[in-house]
Design an enzyme around this catalytic site. Sequence first.
Site, PDB file in Angstrom:
ATOM      1  CD  GLU A 202      40.595  34.899  54.020  1.00  0.00           C
ATOM      2  OE1 GLU A 202      41.310  34.055  53.478  1.00  0.00           O
ATOM      3  OE2 GLU A 202      40.615  35.126  55.241  1.00  0.00           O
TER       4      GLU A 202
ATOM      5  CE  LYS B 178      33.133  29.673  28.275  1.00  0.00           C
ATOM      6  NZ  LYS B 178      33.707  29.716  29.650  1.00  0.00           N
TER       7      LYS B 178
ATOM      8  CB  THR C 276      32.030  31.655  32.601  1.00  0.00           C
ATOM      9  OG1 THR C 276      31.302  31.610  31.361  1.00  0.00           O
ATOM     10  CG2 THR C 276      32.785  30.359  32.789  1.00  0.00           C
TER      11      THR C 276
ATOM     12  CG  ASP D 247      29.158  23.561  33.083  1.00  0.00           C
ATOM     13  OD1 ASP D 247      29.175  24.799  32.947  1.00  0.00           O
ATOM     14  OD2 ASP D 247      30.200  22.874  33.085  1.00  0.00           O
TER      15      ASP D 247
ATOM     16  NE  ARG E  98      39.552  34.351  31.507  1.00  0.00           N
ATOM     17  CZ  ARG E  98      39.056  33.547  30.562  1.00  0.00           C
ATOM     18  NH1 ARG E  98      38.556  34.069  29.461  1.00  0.00           N
ATOM     19  NH2 ARG E  98      39.045  32.245  30.732  1.00  0.00           N
TER      20      ARG E  98
ATOM     21  CE1 TYR F 275      42.604  37.570  51.418  1.00  0.00           C
ATOM     22  CE2 TYR F 275      44.741  38.609  51.797  1.00  0.00           C
ATOM     23  CZ  TYR F 275      43.989  37.485  51.473  1.00  0.00           C
ATOM     24  OH  TYR F 275      44.617  36.299  51.203  1.00  0.00           O
TER      25      TYR F 275
END
Length: 439
Positions: A85, A258, A255, A229, A264, A83
């Site tokens: 954060e 691709k 992303t 984008d 991903r 974790y």
Amino acid sequence: MPVAGRTAAPAPTAAAHAVPPTAREIPTPPADFDALRRQDPELAGVLLAELDRQSGCLQLIAGENFTSPAVLAALGSPLANKYAEGYPGHRHHAGCELVDLAERLAVERATALFGAEHANVQPYSGSSAVLAAYAALLVPGDTVLATALTHGGHLTHGSRSNFSGRWFRFIGYGVRPDNGLIDYDQVRDLAREHRPKAIVCGSIAYPRHPDYAAFREIADEVDAYLIADAAHTLGLVAGGAAPSPVPYADVVCATTHKTLRGPRGGLILCGEHLAQRVDRAVFPFSQGGPHMHAVAAKAAAFGEAATPAFAAYARQVVANAGLLAEALAAGGLALLTGGTDTHLVTAEVSPLGMTGVQARGRCAAAGIVLDKYAPPYAARGPQECSGIRLGTAAITTQGMGETEMPQVAGLIARALREERGTAAAVADLVRRFPPYPAR
């Protein structure tokens, strides 16, 4: 590197700089595939079947690719347990010294690769990256100019079923009916009329390079932010096979799968003056703890994308798409925009007397995986549509080149005619180009 707007991160602990243990000293990860097969053969069977499917079909979905074994190793690493954060040096949990190094490595590689002043590597997806960009620059109710959904815009470009269309007022621009190219005169006219807070350039189905300089000029004229984008093309940018939006856009969203061939996930690039706003829009505004195994896998992908081999790959992706488009046109399909500059090929199948849904189904039956597509100005709606959309990123990763593109186009033509023996011919081709060769 320090995050803009924050004090410098404390120096990593001694453990962070320790010499890595030798291979003999590293404990075997508790979760490996053999253990999965013993513990959960049903699930293991699904994973093996998916590997077999990917290896046994022609993978032509424009947004898919095959990651490297190094990226897969990072995704399956113990970083999945942590974790974290916050940001490096400013975490909410203890024990983050080593994941801090992984994230700093990803950020440093991303900024160097794309020539950006700042990178946020935490977004879970491309849509998450766009959400954070909007949150950083806009407030609910602001007007945004973006590609119309019927002309290749993404759901995050104003769909009413998406947060974008519910929170902001979107105005859509489109492509010219005569050649399928972006109508920059229309973009300028709409910008002058509606005075948007932001202009978004980017599409999920536009096979040509956007004119980023023209978008920048229009955005400056109406005092709007420019958001690029670049989810589909950023891998081509990394390999020098497509123009970069970084010098022109205030924020670039993308992303990491691709054409970039990573895990991903999402990525945001921006100038230092927007770094703090972007970071806060990712965490704590729109996301919780980052997926540190994915962040490490992004670092691996950025490292790969900086190599001469990846540059050659990106150029081959574009060359393959051009050859494939030419061969498909020779087989009777009508190419949108008359061709392609990228990995994308979009084409009408209506000249062959079928819908896009039928074309996709016939190809699937032969082991060819591609998408249906609703071209702009077409009579058929998005459910049936009249076109197909495909890409060359995955098959280029497999090693296919100029020799194979006419073969791929021929197999698509055979599948559309429902010729017997097509599936066997597809299997023969892909068998020669396994995505993960046995070592």
